[in-house]
Scaffold this active site. Structure first.
Site, PDB file in Angstrom:
ATOM      1  N   GLN A   1       0.832  -1.205   0.000  1.00 42.92           N
ATOM      2  CA  GLN A   1       0.000   0.000   0.000  1.00 42.92           C
ATOM      3  C   GLN A   1       0.866   1.254   0.000  1.00 42.92           C
ATOM      4  OE1 GLN A   1      -3.160   0.777  -0.325  1.00 42.92           O
ATOM      5  NE2 GLN A   1      -4.106  -1.257  -0.272  1.00 42.92           N
TER       6      GLN A   1
ATOM      7  N   ARG B   1      12.417   3.950   9.673  1.00 39.37           N
ATOM      8  CA  ARG B   1      13.281   3.855  10.848  1.00 39.37           C
ATOM      9  C   ARG B   1      14.748   3.854  10.405  1.00 39.37           C
ATOM     10  NH1 ARG B   1      11.562  -1.410  13.628  1.00 39.37           N
ATOM     11  NH2 ARG B   1      11.111  -1.953  11.463  1.00 39.37           N
TER      12      ARG B   1
ATOM     13  N   HIS C   1      -6.462   2.210   7.307  1.00 43.19           N
ATOM     14  CA  HIS C   1      -7.314   1.293   8.074  1.00 43.19           C
ATOM     15  C   HIS C   1      -7.394   1.859   9.480  1.00 43.19           C
ATOM     16  CE1 HIS C   1      -9.393  -2.212   9.410  1.00 43.19           C
ATOM     17  NE2 HIS C   1      -8.378  -2.767  10.045  1.00 43.19           N
TER      18      HIS C   1
ATOM     19  N   GLY D   1      -2.648  -3.300  -2.572  1.00 48.02           N
ATOM     20  CA  GLY D   1      -1.884  -2.174  -3.077  1.00 48.02           C
ATOM     21  C   GLY D   1      -1.492  -2.279  -4.540  1.00 48.02           C
TER      22      GLY D   1
ATOM     23  N   GLU E   1     -14.874  -7.073  -2.997  1.00 51.53           N
ATOM     24  CA  GLU E   1     -13.461  -7.428  -2.827  1.00 51.53           C
ATOM     25  C   GLU E   1     -13.171  -8.900  -3.096  1.00 51.53           C
ATOM     26  OE1 GLU E   1     -10.667  -5.598  -0.092  1.00 51.53           O
ATOM     27  OE2 GLU E   1     -12.406  -4.857   1.023  1.00 51.53           O
TER      28      GLU E   1
END
Length: 494
Positions: free
Chosen positions: A48, A68, A132, A158, A393
């Site tokens: 995504q 990170r 989400h 995605g 979906e």
């Protein structure tokens, strides 16, 4: 933190569950302009994250990726995904303070840690985005009151977000603004611009709520979208092998059958899927689906109840805290099933043969779609939301099974969806195995009816057609599909 939904009173809960409005194209006349000239920073560069970012960049937005420091230093896959596609990549400390919109597209279980890390770095009045709402609704994340919190949730994996954009189209998308975090009243402007940046406005956007998105999304993925495909594949393969059908054929009929059958569902709903069968096969599939609905309704309702109450989230988060012991154990068990290990076969199966010899699969799809839809709408979720999370979906998830069986499905979906899938399938599989499959023969799974005549009783056929066509999922489906007339074809069998 406490479950946000459970802090609401009943009237507020029903109001949030019932938020769903199909938005007019005119509401997106300015497309992504509201975010142009502003800095969009995405945290997370998986499927995504990468594909939404590519679309937004192509829509003229300034997009960068905050990762990170360890992911950058070790050049992990997320770093490579962003860097190889020409994006600016830097640490949280470098990019987050510059961002006007920070979009959190990391896995659900990382959301609390990510948001707690980035929030102190965000500038006054910035916006935080999700695709989400689990972290907000189920975990009850408390977000700084000066921050605007929005959601843009594409209703597909995605990779499809990117492919549909490249075609000049998009995928249906839910958008929402968290009612506790819209201090400047610009939440909807941000959400609409973000959705337009991904191309979602071309396929249709639903004005929803964090609550409606989470509760409907969890229900769909646990039951019809993933759990039913898994349970149905396992028990159908066992039946065919036990009754002498060649393993390669049996496995292929299932692996590619779900995809081919739901392709018809995608374009014309349950009605068109059932119309692909001969008249005798349609009547048989209808009868089987009615039996399945009666047998499985309590299980569907239990999942809906546990999602609404927060019991599902509590159970799953306890497994998170236990290093995902249950999740990994169930994943291993799935990998050892006979269906997952069937021998590859070069046997050719025509598109129509998937229907003719997969009558049971058609019955399972009809039963599962209708049960999920009914459970959601009975709980206060609006028809539009229930449609997207049950019927719409399903072809996209079935496509993942076609690629690499259940393994691929469980890899592509989120960890949250995977955990819920196993909870459902672990009960549904023995239920079907013991209470339903003993009466099933290979005429409905594996060999077909082989009817010499297409004759059926007229009154029976009329009654069957009426029951199929007059279900509420068919009414809302016809309306919503009219907005998606440019849908591409996914499959015609393997």
């Amino acid at each position: 933190m406490s479950n946000y939904f459970n802090t609401l009173n009943l009237r507020e809960q029903l109001d949030q569950l019932g938020r769903c409005r199909f938005m007019d194209r005119e509401e997106f006349a300015t497309e992504a302009d509201y975010l142009k000239g502003k800095k969009v920073v995405i945290v997370g560069c998986g499927a995504q994250g990468l594909n939404q970012g590519l679309n937004m960049r192509d829509s003229g937005l300034d997009v960068a990726y905050a990762l990170r420091q360890a992911a950058i230093d070790e050049q992990r896959q997320s770093y490579k995904n962003a860097k190889e596609n020409g994006f600016e990549v830097a640490s949280y400390e470098t990019l987050i303070p510059q961002a006007d919109l920070v979009i959190n597209l990391t896995p659900d279980k990382q959301h609390t840690n990510v948001v707690e890390t980035v929030m102190p770095l965000m500038k006054e009045g910035a916006a935080l985005g999700y695709s989400h709402g689990f972290n907000v609704v189920e975990e009850g994340m408390q977000i700084r009151k000066d921050l605007t919190v929005v959601m843009v949730a594409p209703k597909c994996p995605g990779t499809e977000v990117r492919e549909e954009y490249k075609r000049g189209f998009g995928v249906p998308t839910l958008i929402a603004v968290h009612p506790e975090n819209d201090p400047k009243g610009e939440g909807w402007d941000i959400a609409k611009a973000w959705a337009a940046g991904t191309g979602g406005h071309r396929a249709g956007c639903l004005e929803s709520s964090f609550v409606a998105e989470v509760k409907s999304d969890l229900m769909g993925e646990q039951t019809i979208l993933c759990g039913m495909l898994q349970a149905g594949s396992i028990v159908s393969y066992e039946k065919m092998i036990a009754d002498g059908i060649e393993p390669g054929y049996a496995g292929k009929l299932l692996q590619y059958g779900w995809e081919t059958i739901t392709e018809a569902l995608k374009f014309g709903g349950v009605t068109h899927m059932m119309d692909r069968l001969s008249n005798p096969a349609k009547v048989k599939a209808f009868e089987l689906s009615e039996e399945l609905k009666e047998l499985m309704r309590p299980l569907y309702n239990k999942h809906m109840d546990d999602i609404i109450s927060g019991e599902f989230s509590r159970t799953m988060m306890a497994d998170w805290a236990n290093d995902d012991v249950n999740l990994f154990g169930w994943r291993e068990e799935t990998g050892q099933t006979a269906f997952e290990n069937y021998p590859e076969s070069d046997v050719e199966i025509s598109e129509q043969e998937y229907f003719d010899n997969g009558i049971l699969l058609v019955a399972m799809v009809r039963a599962g779609v209708e049960l999920a839809f009914e459970a959601m709408t009975a709980s206060g979720i609006i028809d539009e939301s229930a449609y997207y999370e049950s019927l719409h979906e399903l072809p996209l998830i079935a496509n993942t099974v076609a690629r690499k069986r259940l393994y691929e499905m469980n890899v592509v979906i989120s960890d949250t969806a995977e955990y819920g899938n196993y909870l459902f399938a672990n009960v549904a599989t023995p239920l079907l195995r013991e209470k339903f499959m003993p009466s099933v023969e290979t005429d409905v799974i594996g060999r077909g009816l082989g009817e010499a005549s297409n004759q059926v009783d007229n009154a029976t056929l009329i009654a069957v057609n009426d029951a199929i066509r007059n279900h509420p999922v068919e009414y809302i489906g016809e309306e919503l599909r009219s907005y998606m007339s440019d849908m591409k074809r996914i499959a015609v069998g393997g």
